[in-house]
Design an enzyme around this catalytic site. Sequence first.
Site, short mmCIF file in Angstrom:
data_model
loop_
_atom_site.label_atom_id
_atom_site.label_comp_id
_atom_site.label_asym_id
_atom_site.label_seq_id
_atom_site.Cartn_x
_atom_site.Cartn_y
_atom_site.Cartn_z
N TYR A 1 -14.67 19.07 83.00
CA TYR A 1 -13.49 18.29 82.67
C TYR A 1 -13.82 17.16 81.71
O TYR A 1 -14.81 16.45 81.87
CB TYR A 1 -12.87 17.70 83.93
CG TYR A 1 -12.16 18.70 84.81
CD1 TYR A 1 -11.16 19.52 84.31
CD2 TYR A 1 -12.48 18.81 86.16
CE1 TYR A 1 -10.50 20.43 85.12
CE2 TYR A 1 -11.83 19.71 86.98
CZ TYR A 1 -10.84 20.53 86.45
OH TYR A 1 -10.19 21.43 87.26
N LYS A 56 -22.81 8.52 115.77
CA LYS A 56 -21.44 8.42 115.27
C LYS A 56 -21.29 9.22 113.98
O LYS A 56 -22.27 9.60 113.34
CB LYS A 56 -21.08 6.96 115.03
CG LYS A 56 -21.91 6.30 113.93
CD LYS A 56 -21.51 4.85 113.70
CE LYS A 56 -22.34 4.23 112.57
NZ LYS A 56 -21.90 2.86 112.25
#
Length: 390
Positions: free
Chosen positions: A273, A41
């Site tokens: 940042y 999956k």
Amino acid sequence: MRHSPHVRARAEIDLAALRSNVHALRARIAPGGARLMAVVKADAYGHGMVESARAARLAGADWLGTATPHEALALRAAGIEGPLMCWLWTPGDPWQACVEAGIDVSVSDLWALAEVRDAARAAGRPARVQLKADTGLGRSGCQPADWAELVATALAGQHAGELTVTGLWSHFACADEPGHPSTDAQLDLFHEMVEQAEKAGVEPEVRHIANSAAALTLPRTHFDLVRTGIALYGISPSPEIGRPEDFGLRPVMTLSAALAQVKAVPQGHGVGYGHTCTTTHETTLGLVPVGYADGVPRQASGRGPLLIEGEAARRRVAGRVAMDQFTVDLGGATVPPGTRALLFGPGDRGEPTAQDWAEAAGTIAYEIVTRIGPRVPRVFLNETPTPSPA
């Protein structure tokens, strides 16, 4: 991608390691005679679903498992045959296509049973249905109080020729926590619910509850089938139960990126940042061109480890992980642009592992590999097994 071109970033997928992991897992369950399901999956936990499924089947995985029916149908469309199960359904999902493709479908509710019976009638063939019991995880699965009705309704559909009940199953909540009392409680309840269904007339091909952690450490939970997900990709379900090498497993994915820029900066220079990092001396900064849009966790800002190719010691993310890039302080070293930065891999070269990144980000290794995004090409290595010498 089948080769290793010069690209911004790449996730190398060692299919020989995956096949070796299948062999190691089969060896752990062989004494009890259980079969092995390779769970592929979520694009095989980020490793490439079709390629991983083929490698697992080639190595001897008896079953394949997916979450959604769309994943299962994609495997069939790729020409992958054999026992295949999917378990995460919503109303209106492609039941008929899965019935026609011979995919085992999981049912936990009467609404789902009604939809699969309708689909079987439309397909003109019986559906293969596995009934899921909620033994304590509290996600999908039928509650014990509703189990008798679900079983009786499924058997009515079987007697009508609309379906065959092929499996009874459940899922552990805490098998990755050694000694957790819920595991034995769930196992006892699963025994009771299986016995109840079998007394009512269900003759399942497979009964299963074991996930990777239980497959590795709890042989009494193996029943007819074990479902191995994260262990298939060479990652331990949790450090508490052991390291991959303790179980003969090898990590399959290696994530790396080419430095996009290397530059000298003065003392006191802000990095990234918010200037959460400021250089404490003259140094060199390397720009690694992957970020949280590629799956590098922002939560690992200032902590995420990496190894610059050619160096012996690991370095760490400097400042914040941005959407497309982050910075590493090279400590004054000068390396050419294009030098590879190894974020994680098996650890053979001293590079970090996915577990190291999980600890830096405060998460689990499952999330680290699964979140690597589509901008990072998968480069498949060792697709063809090396023949054994005669």
